[in-house]
Design an enzyme around this catalytic site. Structure first.
Site, PDB file in Angstrom:
ATOM      1  N   GLN A 146       2.948   9.878   1.286  1.00  0.00           N
ATOM      2  CA  GLN A 146       4.301   9.309   1.297  1.00  0.00           C
ATOM      3  C   GLN A 146       5.147   9.734   0.101  1.00  0.00           C
ATOM      4  O   GLN A 146       6.361   9.599   0.125  1.00  0.00           O
ATOM      5  CB  GLN A 146       4.232   7.774   1.344  1.00  0.00           C
ATOM      6  CG  GLN A 146       3.643   7.236   2.640  1.00  0.00           C
ATOM      7  CD  GLN A 146       3.486   5.743   2.576  1.00  0.00           C
ATOM      8  OE1 GLN A 146       2.480   5.241   2.087  1.00  0.00           O
ATOM      9  NE2 GLN A 146       4.489   5.000   3.028  1.00  0.00           N
ATOM     10  N   HIS A 160      -2.031   7.559   7.132  1.00  0.00           N
ATOM     11  CA  HIS A 160      -1.053   8.417   6.435  1.00  0.00           C
ATOM     12  C   HIS A 160      -1.703   9.714   5.962  1.00  0.00           C
ATOM     13  O   HIS A 160      -1.100  10.780   6.040  1.00  0.00           O
ATOM     14  CB  HIS A 160      -0.471   7.709   5.215  1.00  0.00           C
ATOM     15  CG  HIS A 160       0.677   6.792   5.514  1.00  0.00           C
ATOM     16  ND1 HIS A 160       1.843   7.220   6.123  1.00  0.00           N
ATOM     17  CD2 HIS A 160       0.861   5.472   5.272  1.00  0.00           C
ATOM     18  CE1 HIS A 160       2.685   6.204   6.242  1.00  0.00           C
ATOM     19  NE2 HIS A 160       2.110   5.124   5.732  1.00  0.00           N
ATOM     20  N   CYS A 214       6.108  -0.363   6.941  1.00  0.00           N
ATOM     21  CA  CYS A 214       5.751   0.812   6.144  1.00  0.00           C
ATOM     22  C   CYS A 214       6.926   1.184   5.243  1.00  0.00           C
ATOM     23  O   CYS A 214       8.080   1.170   5.696  1.00  0.00           O
ATOM     24  CB  CYS A 214       5.426   1.974   7.091  1.00  0.00           C
ATOM     25  SG  CYS A 214       4.980   3.485   6.238  1.00  0.00           S
ATOM     26  N   LEU A 215       6.625   1.515   3.992  1.00  0.00           N
ATOM     27  CA  LEU A 215       7.697   1.901   3.062  1.00  0.00           C
ATOM     28  C   LEU A 215       8.413   3.166   3.522  1.00  0.00           C
ATOM     29  O   LEU A 215       9.551   3.409   3.129  1.00  0.00           O
ATOM     30  CB  LEU A 215       7.128   2.114   1.649  1.00  0.00           C
ATOM     31  CG  LEU A 215       6.595   0.854   0.949  1.00  0.00           C
ATOM     32  CD1 LEU A 215       6.012   1.221  -0.413  1.00  0.00           C
ATOM     33  CD2 LEU A 215       7.687  -0.202   0.797  1.00  0.00           C
ATOM     34  N   GLY A 235       0.835  -1.195   0.000  1.00  0.00           N
ATOM     35  CA  GLY A 235       0.000   0.000   0.000  1.00  0.00           C
ATOM     36  C   GLY A 235       0.866   1.239   0.000  1.00  0.00           C
ATOM     37  O   GLY A 235       2.010   1.204   0.463  1.00  0.00           O
ATOM     38  N   HIS A 260      -4.098   1.493   7.855  1.00  0.00           N
ATOM     39  CA  HIS A 260      -2.728   2.026   7.903  1.00  0.00           C
ATOM     40  C   HIS A 260      -2.570   3.178   6.898  1.00  0.00           C
ATOM     41  O   HIS A 260      -2.049   4.236   7.236  1.00  0.00           O
ATOM     42  CB  HIS A 260      -1.754   0.870   7.598  1.00  0.00           C
ATOM     43  CG  HIS A 260      -0.320   1.267   7.455  1.00  0.00           C
ATOM     44  ND1 HIS A 260       0.670   0.823   8.318  1.00  0.00           N
ATOM     45  CD2 HIS A 260       0.312   2.054   6.547  1.00  0.00           C
ATOM     46  CE1 HIS A 260       1.831   1.343   7.946  1.00  0.00           C
ATOM     47  NE2 HIS A 260       1.646   2.091   6.863  1.00  0.00           N
ATOM     48  N   GLU A 261      -3.049   2.960   5.665  1.00  0.00           N
ATOM     49  CA  GLU A 261      -2.896   3.986   4.622  1.00  0.00           C
ATOM     50  C   GLU A 261      -3.767   5.208   4.913  1.00  0.00           C
ATOM     51  O   GLU A 261      -3.351   6.342   4.664  1.00  0.00           O
ATOM     52  CB  GLU A 261      -3.226   3.419   3.240  1.00  0.00           C
ATOM     53  CG  GLU A 261      -2.384   2.230   2.787  1.00  0.00           C
ATOM     54  CD  GLU A 261      -0.885   2.440   2.911  1.00  0.00           C
ATOM     55  OE1 GLU A 261      -0.419   3.587   2.797  1.00  0.00           O
ATOM     56  OE2 GLU A 261      -0.176   1.449   3.146  1.00  0.00           O
TER      57      GLU A 261
HETATM   58 NI    NI Z   1       2.880   3.196   5.566  1.00  0.00          NI
END
Ligand code: NI
Length: 169
Positions: A51, A138, A92-93, A46, A134-135
């Site tokens: 991000q 963000h 998380c990226l 995701g 989670h997304e």
């Molecule tokens: Ni993330």
């Protein structure tokens, strides 16, 4: 299509609150394509626009094993949650190499526009439900490590800063 740079925690831009997407136009479609390319390249499941330093309410997700079930959520809103919550391990990226437990609803129903600008409601459970929550965090400027203890979070900040210094030099 192009790969977009992913912001890394504790970059302050990760804490900006995203604004709604006004129209699903060519600019947004290009952004969606670039975000999928970036997410698949980074082997993530995701990615939120936040991000990649775009502060609009847009998320791309693909939790499938074959990486062939792209899901776009524009201006997502949670309209229902399950009563049950469980702790799942998340990564998380924007926080590479860090995994820890976060409590999330087992299932959520989300209304959003898809990549064509059509309103849809999806019901998510399991890994998809965790990923959606989670997304969506963000988009509110929240990174999953903020659910952890202050001690753990400080350790992660230190580790990330060291990693970023090492990459720069
Ligand atoms: Ni993330």
């Amino acid at each position: 299509m192009s790969l977009l740079p992913i912001l890394c925690y504790p970059d302050p831009r990760l804490h900006k609150v995203a604004k709604p997407v006004q129209t699903v136009d060519a600019r947004i479609r290009t952004l969606i394509a670039d975000m999928f390319e970036t997410m698949y390249d980074a082997k993530g499941i995701g990615l939120a626009a936040t991000q990649v330093d775009v502060h609009e309410r847009l998320i791309v997700i693909d939790t499938s094993e074959q990486r062939d079930q792209p899901l776009v959520l524009i201006n997502p809103e949670i309209v229902w949650t399950s009563a049950e919550k469980h702790v799942n391990e998340e990564g998380c990226l924007s926080v590479p190499g860090i995994y820890d437990g976060v409590e999330r609803f087992d299932a959520v129903r989300v209304s959003a526009l898809d990549g064509e600008g059509t309103a849809r409601t999806i019901e998510a459970q399991g890994m998809l439900a965790v990923c959606v929550q989670h997304e969506m965090d963000h988009l509110l400027g929240k990174v999953f490590v903020e659910y952890l203890s202050p001690l753990k979070r400080d350790r992660i900040k230190t580790k990330m800063r060291k990693l970023q210094r090492a990459e720069r030099s």
